[in-house]
Every structure is written in C-alpha cells, then in structure tokens.
Write a protein that holds these residues in place. Structure first.
Motif, mmCIF file in Angstrom:
data_model
loop_
_atom_site.group_PDB
_atom_site.id
_atom_site.type_symbol
_atom_site.label_atom_id
_atom_site.label_comp_id
_atom_site.label_asym_id
_atom_site.label_seq_id
_atom_site.Cartn_x
_atom_site.Cartn_y
_atom_site.Cartn_z
ATOM 1 N N PRO A 19 64.009 28.551 35.501
ATOM 2 C CA PRO A 19 63.772 27.600 34.408
ATOM 3 C C PRO A 19 64.608 27.893 33.162
ATOM 4 C CG PRO A 19 61.692 28.209 35.425
ATOM 5 C CD PRO A 19 62.740 29.102 36.027
ATOM 6 N N ARG A 20 64.817 29.157 32.838
ATOM 7 C CA ARG A 20 65.596 29.493 31.643
ATOM 8 C C ARG A 20 67.088 29.205 31.829
ATOM 9 N NH1 ARG A 20 63.543 32.604 27.666
ATOM 10 N NH2 ARG A 20 65.308 34.044 27.559
ATOM 11 N N ARG A 21 67.579 29.334 33.039
ATOM 12 C CA ARG A 21 68.954 28.914 33.319
ATOM 13 C C ARG A 21 69.061 27.398 33.153
ATOM 14 N NH1 ARG A 21 72.064 31.157 36.883
ATOM 15 N NH2 ARG A 21 71.271 32.986 35.813
ATOM 16 N N ASN A 22 68.107 26.691 33.714
ATOM 17 C CA ASN A 22 68.128 25.230 33.612
ATOM 18 C C ASN A 22 68.134 24.772 32.160
ATOM 19 O OD1 ASN A 22 68.003 25.220 36.390
ATOM 20 N ND2 ASN A 22 65.894 24.473 36.511
ATOM 21 N N GLN A 23 67.248 25.361 31.349
ATOM 22 C CA GLN A 23 67.160 24.942 29.954
ATOM 23 C C GLN A 23 68.445 25.236 29.202
ATOM 24 O OE1 GLN A 23 64.530 23.114 28.593
ATOM 25 N NE2 GLN A 23 66.200 22.790 27.125
ATOM 26 N N GLY A 24 69.046 26.405 29.456
ATOM 27 C CA GLY A 24 70.308 26.737 28.809
ATOM 28 C C GLY A 24 71.418 25.775 29.177
ATOM 29 N N ILE A 25 71.474 25.372 30.443
ATOM 30 C CA ILE A 25 72.495 24.430 30.891
ATOM 31 C C ILE A 25 72.288 23.068 30.244
ATOM 32 C CG2 ILE A 25 73.184 23.085 32.923
ATOM 33 C CD1 ILE A 25 73.157 25.677 34.523
ATOM 34 N N VAL A 26 71.042 22.612 30.163
ATOM 35 C CA VAL A 26 70.765 21.335 29.511
ATOM 36 C C VAL A 26 71.142 21.407 28.032
ATOM 37 C CG1 VAL A 26 68.934 19.745 28.795
ATOM 38 C CG2 VAL A 26 68.982 20.606 31.135
ATOM 39 N N ASP A 27 70.784 22.490 27.362
ATOM 40 C CA ASP A 27 71.136 22.641 25.947
ATOM 41 C C ASP A 27 72.649 22.622 25.764
ATOM 42 O OD1 ASP A 27 68.446 22.839 25.405
ATOM 43 O OD2 ASP A 27 68.465 25.011 25.002
ATOM 44 N N CYS A 28 73.358 23.275 26.679
ATOM 45 C CA CYS A 28 74.826 23.308 26.602
ATOM 46 C C CYS A 28 75.412 21.917 26.807
ATOM 47 C CB CYS A 28 75.365 24.290 27.636
ATOM 48 S SG CYS A 28 77.081 24.772 27.394
ATOM 49 N N PHE A 29 74.882 21.181 27.767
ATOM 50 C CA PHE A 29 75.356 19.813 28.022
ATOM 51 C C PHE A 29 75.112 18.929 26.807
ATOM 52 C CE2 PHE A 29 74.463 15.466 29.491
ATOM 53 C CZ PHE A 29 75.658 15.166 30.127
ATOM 54 N N GLN A 30 73.934 19.030 26.220
ATOM 55 C CA GLN A 30 73.609 18.178 25.084
ATOM 56 C C GLN A 30 74.445 18.511 23.853
ATOM 57 O OE1 GLN A 30 69.268 18.731 25.014
ATOM 58 N NE2 GLN A 30 69.052 16.646 25.802
ATOM 59 N N ALA A 31 74.903 19.775 23.767
ATOM 60 C CA ALA A 31 75.762 20.181 22.653
ATOM 61 C C ALA A 31 77.229 19.842 22.894
ATOM 62 C CB ALA A 31 75.609 21.684 22.403
ATOM 63 N N GLY A 32 77.561 19.282 24.057
ATOM 64 C CA GLY A 32 78.936 18.933 24.372
ATOM 65 C C GLY A 32 79.751 20.061 24.932
ATOM 66 N N GLY A 33 79.078 21.154 25.377
ATOM 67 C CA GLY A 33 79.799 22.320 25.859
ATOM 68 C C GLY A 33 80.106 22.329 27.338
ATOM 69 N N LEU A 34 79.423 21.496 28.120
ATOM 70 C CA LEU A 34 79.772 21.338 29.539
ATOM 71 C C LEU A 34 79.579 19.881 29.937
ATOM 72 C CD1 LEU A 34 77.004 21.156 31.453
ATOM 73 C CD2 LEU A 34 77.010 23.606 31.160
ATOM 74 N N SER A 35 80.173 19.525 31.070
ATOM 75 C CA SER A 35 80.214 18.115 31.457
ATOM 76 C C SER A 35 79.781 17.870 32.887
ATOM 77 C CB SER A 35 81.645 17.583 31.273
ATOM 78 O OG SER A 35 82.575 18.354 32.018
ATOM 79 N N ASN A 36 79.334 18.911 33.591
ATOM 80 C CA ASN A 36 79.111 18.816 35.021
ATOM 81 C C ASN A 36 78.279 20.024 35.434
ATOM 82 O OD1 ASN A 36 80.456 17.262 37.450
ATOM 83 N ND2 ASN A 36 80.509 19.398 38.067
ATOM 84 N N VAL A 37 77.459 19.886 36.457
ATOM 85 C CA VAL A 37 76.679 21.027 36.934
ATOM 86 C C VAL A 37 76.781 21.124 38.450
ATOM 87 C CG1 VAL A 37 75.048 21.083 35.019
ATOM 88 C CG2 VAL A 37 74.542 19.674 37.018
ATOM 89 N N SER A 38 76.486 22.339 38.950
ATOM 90 C CA SER A 38 76.544 22.617 40.379
ATOM 91 C C SER A 38 75.212 23.238 40.783
ATOM 92 C CB SER A 38 77.711 23.569 40.652
ATOM 93 O OG SER A 38 78.191 23.458 41.969
ATOM 94 N N LEU A 39 74.487 22.571 41.685
ATOM 95 C CA LEU A 39 73.093 22.883 41.987
ATOM 96 C C LEU A 39 72.948 23.811 43.188
ATOM 97 C CD1 LEU A 39 70.024 22.213 41.494
ATOM 98 C CD2 LEU A 39 70.328 20.324 43.121
ATOM 99 N N LEU A 40 72.156 24.876 43.003
ATOM 100 C CA LEU A 40 71.740 25.747 44.105
ATOM 101 C C LEU A 40 70.441 25.178 44.679
ATOM 102 C CD1 LEU A 40 72.201 29.293 42.511
ATOM 103 C CD2 LEU A 40 73.332 28.523 44.604
#
Length: 310
Positions: A19-40
C-alpha cells in the motif's frame, strides 16, 4: 511547450508491491513526476493498485514476474521448475542460475506469463499497454523468445529494452552492480533481433540503471537525459521501437518511487525486500517531483507521456 526534443515515458515499477508503494506512486503521478506504471499482479496490493490506476487514469502495463514470490498459475505453485521447495520463485539471481543450468521449463514460463496477463485483465479490464520484466527477466536467453511470442499473440505492442547510454562511463556504481548491469545490457542487446522479428516495439532510448535509489538526483537525471538525446539523435540507439526518421527522440525512464514498506507488509508472498524497506524509494519520490527536475524537463523540451502515446 515548443516542439519537444524527447517524448519520455517515466514508468513507476513494482506498482502493487504494498500500500505504501502504491500511495507513493500515485502521489508522484499527481505531482507530474511519472507518466506510466508497471503492475506486479502477484503482489500483495495488486488489486488496490489496479483500482488506483482506474481512479486516477494512470496508464498501466504489466511487470511480468518470474523471480519473486508465488506464481499466479495454480498448477505451477507446486512441483514446477519455476519454484523452490517452499513454493516460491527462485529469486533474481537464483532464476538466472537455474536458467543457465537448463533447469527451467520454457513451457512453464509461457504458462505463467499468460496467467499473469489474464490476471492483469481481470484486475484492470484491459490488456496491458506495455509489458516488461521484473528484474529484467524478459530479456534473458530462452525467456525472451517465449516473452516475445506471448506479446505477439496478444497484440501487446511495447516492451522495455534496457540499454542505457552512459552506463559504461558511470563511475558511482559499485563493481558488482556494474557487472550485473553490463550483463543486463548484453541480454537486452541480444533480445533486439527477437523482439524485432515478432514486431514488438520499444522507445529509442532507455534510462534508469544509473539513477536508481540513492543514485537518483536532478543532476544525474539531467546527465542521463543529455546522453540519451545525443545518442538518440546520432542514430546509435538500438530502438527498433519507432521510426528512426522521426525528429523527436523517444525514451523510457525506469523509476521506483514510493514510501518505505512497513515490516512484513507487502511483497509477493515472502514479505518486502530490503530495497522496499529502505529510504531509497522515498528518495526517488522526492527527486521525481522536485520542481527543479520538472524545470529541467521544460528547459530540455522533454514531454512526459505513456506508451500508448508513442
């Protein structure tokens, strides 16, 4: 933004790990820091990750996993060449050692890859926009042929080819890690004819091996971007992914942002690993959403995008 010099896919790997990885990735996406994700898909918080991607319209692909945790395909969870006596995959180096010794069934590799795509579709409602390999297993000998066949059969158009400009001149990587990355690069180069034969595409350039964890900084990312732009424009890239006459360089930056995993929360069945529990993930998150990096993108005319935009 004026005419872009680079279309950059910034992919957050290991989505679903906890869950903490997920939240960090969402926060990064919303801040414009990433544009794509890769799901395990075999990770502890995969369903939560898929739901978050839907909610926030995050472009999502499959991080095919043959090395960590438990297989998705039930018939392979016991008495298969892909798992050890405890029923877990052999690990990053264990998988490679078993492969070198000829102990792995490629038919079982294919069954597991197809099972992971099916689970991805159940979780997301669509095929992956791209498909790469956790710990770069998708470019290994034997595996790459099976991987390419699965992508071709399912019309998954894009993958990752981890060949990074500047890797050999990178001075801050410790020798064991440098040797491992050099082997990853050689395996990736050997994968190019296979992926090409099956009509699979990838961006011109790849970044991310030299900027993982504490090695990520605005200056190191700017260095990697400059090297990728130079190599891409000189035509020295291996990227069979796009039209080489195209004036814009296409690239993928692999990143691993997130908040540190809590003890025994997350992972793919055996709990979170050391990298997941370390501060490196949060360090990447901080750098990726640093306004100074976003300004570098603007100055260098780098446009963030997803695989589906290429």
């Amino acid at each position: 933004m004026p005419q872009s010099r680079m279309m950059l896919v910034v992919t957050g790997d290991d989505f679903g790990y906890c869950p903490r990885r997920n939240q960090g990735i969402v926060d990064c996406f919303q801040a414009g820091g990433l544009s794509n994700v890769s799901l395990l898909v075999n990770a502890a918080a995969a369903k939560d990750a898929a739901d978050l991607a839907k909610r926030h319209n995050i472009p999502i692909g499959l991080h095919a996993n043959l090395s960590e945790g438990v297989p998705v395909c039930e018939s392979l969870q016991t008495d298969s060449t892909l798992v050890n006596q405890r029923g877990f995959f052999h690990g990053k180096m264990g998988f490679r050692q078993a492969l070198q010794r000829g102990l792995l069934s490629m038919k079982q590799v294919e069954l597991e890859l197809r099972a992971q795509v099916r689970l991805f579709m159940e979780l997301t409602g669509h095929l992956p926009h791209h498909m790469d390999g956790h710990q770069h297993v998708h470019v290994l000998p034997g595996v790459r042929e099976v991987f390419a066949q699965v992508l071709s059969d399912l019309s998954i158009r894009f993958t990752r080819v981890p060949v990074e400009a500047g890797l050999h001149s990178c001075t801050w990587l410790p020798p064991p890690l440098h040797r491992f990355y050099n082997q990853v690069e050689q395996d990736a180069l050997d994968s190019i004819p296979v992926f090409t034969r099956y009509g699979i595409r990838w961006p011109h350039m790849y970044l991310g091996l030299t900027t993982m964890g504490h090695n990520m900084s605005v200056s190191n990312l700017q260095r990697a971007l400059h090297l990728a732009l130079s190599a891409g424009r000189s035509g020295s890239s291996s990227g069979g992914g796009s039209d080489s006459d195209q004036p814009v360089v296409t690239a993928e930056l692999m990143v691993h942002p997130g908040y540190p995993s809590l003890h025994q929360q997350g992972g793919c069945g055996e709990g979170p690993d050391d990298f997941s529990r370390s501060a490196d993930r949060q360090h990447e998150l901080s750098v990726l959403r640093d306004p100074a990096l976003l300004e570098v993108y603007r100055q260098e005319r780098v446009q963030l995008c997803a695989f589906k935009d290429l």
